[in-house]
Design an enzyme around this catalytic site. Structure first.
Site, PDB file in Angstrom:
ATOM      1  N   ILE A   1     -59.581 -37.859 -46.188  1.00  0.00           N
ATOM      2  CA  ILE A   1     -58.683 -38.684 -45.397  1.00  0.00           C
ATOM      3  C   ILE A   1     -57.992 -39.709 -46.295  1.00  0.00           C
ATOM      4  O   ILE A   1     -58.555 -40.129 -47.313  1.00  0.00           O
ATOM      5  CB  ILE A   1     -59.462 -39.384 -44.246  1.00  0.00           C
ATOM      6  CG1 ILE A   1     -58.520 -40.153 -43.307  1.00  0.00           C
ATOM      7  CG2 ILE A   1     -60.570 -40.281 -44.774  1.00  0.00           C
ATOM      8  CD1 ILE A   1     -59.204 -40.643 -42.018  1.00  0.00           C
ATOM      9  N   CYS A   2     -56.772 -40.069 -45.921  1.00  0.00           N
ATOM     10  CA  CYS A   2     -56.052 -41.149 -46.585  1.00  0.00           C
ATOM     11  C   CYS A   2     -55.839 -40.827 -48.073  1.00  0.00           C
ATOM     12  O   CYS A   2     -55.418 -39.740 -48.430  1.00  0.00           O
ATOM     13  CB  CYS A   2     -56.797 -42.459 -46.365  1.00  0.00           C
ATOM     14  SG  CYS A   2     -55.943 -43.958 -46.899  1.00  0.00           S
ATOM     15  N   GLY A   3     -56.147 -41.757 -48.948  1.00  0.00           N
ATOM     16  CA  GLY A   3     -55.908 -41.585 -50.371  1.00  0.00           C
ATOM     17  C   GLY A   3     -56.635 -40.420 -50.986  1.00  0.00           C
ATOM     18  O   GLY A   3     -56.209 -39.889 -52.028  1.00  0.00           O
TER      19      GLY A   3
ATOM     20  N   THR B   1     -56.653 -37.505 -49.891  1.00  0.00           N
ATOM     21  CA  THR B   1     -55.772 -36.340 -49.855  1.00  0.00           C
ATOM     22  C   THR B   1     -54.889 -36.292 -51.096  1.00  0.00           C
ATOM     23  O   THR B   1     -54.598 -35.209 -51.614  1.00  0.00           O
ATOM     24  CB  THR B   1     -54.894 -36.343 -48.593  1.00  0.00           C
ATOM     25  OG1 THR B   1     -54.051 -37.505 -48.581  1.00  0.00           O
ATOM     26  CG2 THR B   1     -55.754 -36.333 -47.326  1.00  0.00           C
TER      27      THR B   1
ATOM     28  N   ALA C   1     -56.556 -35.643 -43.165  1.00  0.00           N
ATOM     29  CA  ALA C   1     -56.008 -36.554 -42.156  1.00  0.00           C
ATOM     30  C   ALA C   1     -55.410 -37.761 -42.848  1.00  0.00           C
ATOM     31  O   ALA C   1     -55.749 -38.071 -43.995  1.00  0.00           O
ATOM     32  CB  ALA C   1     -57.092 -36.990 -41.171  1.00  0.00           C
TER      33      ALA C   1
END
Length: 206
Positions: A107-109, A111, A158
């Site tokens: 999730i977030c960074g 990715t 996400a």
């Protein structure tokens, strides 16, 4: 529930300095309630500090984690994903998990870390916005999906504003909830839908 609590492998939760501590709580809380052991994995076993100032003592070091021993690897966001190469070993480990058939959820960074490692080039995925990942120079832009969370095989992605959708995909993938119960769980925690509470209560999912 897909398996008994005693037969389940642990879920590995990556922890590192500047981790976004709000992004994985829904997932880990409900996995733990379902009988999964949550084991924190740090760069070493030295304590780390989240972006919210929480001091976390990792259960184990990344070098000691093996894909065959886990049910899932969860990678939360962190400032370090975008400001240094310190977390690149976690992306490499994610690649080893996926190659071994063990799921990964980012999730977030995180990715962006997977994008830099080439792990999103051939998989449907999402993140904060498409141009955030495009800045990594990765080759998977045509596989980007503008939605809350995406599951492609054993990989979940996400954006930073979707911790509930992120958890929904994790709970679905591991078979904790499905169908009407999973839908009700999402509606309760994402939309504060009071009617969903009755569905979960009846299913013993609260």
């Amino acid at each position: 529930m897909s398996t008994t609590a005693t037969s389940r492998k642990p879920v590995y939760l990556a922890v590192y300095d500047t981790l976004a501590d709000w992004e994985t709580g829904h997932a880990t809380a409900h996995l733990a309630r379902a009988g999964y052991e949550i084991r924190t994995v740090g760069p070493s076993t030295r304590p780390v500090t989240s972006i919210g100032g929480l001091r976390i003592q990792p259960d184990t070091a990344l070098a000691d984690v093996r894909a065959a021993d886990g049910a899932l690897l969860i990678l939360p966001g962190a400032d370090l994903w975008d400001t240094s190469d310190d977390l690149a070993p976690f992306a490499r480990t994610a690649g080893e998990f996926l190659a071994a058939g063990t799921p990964v959820a980012a999730i977030c960074g995180a990715t962006a870390g997977l994008a830099r490692a080439g792990l999103l080039d051939d998989r449907a995925h999402t993140s904060a916005v498409s141009f955030y990942l495009a800045a990594t120079g990765y080759a998977g832009g045509d596989r980007y999906v503008d939605t809350d969370a995406v599951t492609d095989g054993g990989l979940i992605t996400a954006g930073p504003t979707e911790p509930v959708a992120f958890a929904r995909e994790i709970l679905r993938l591991l078979g904790v909830y499905d169908g009407e119960v999973l839908d009700a769980w999402y509606r309760l925690f994402h939309d504060s839908d009071a009617e969903a509470y009755a569905v979960l209560d009846k299913a013993g999912a609260l």
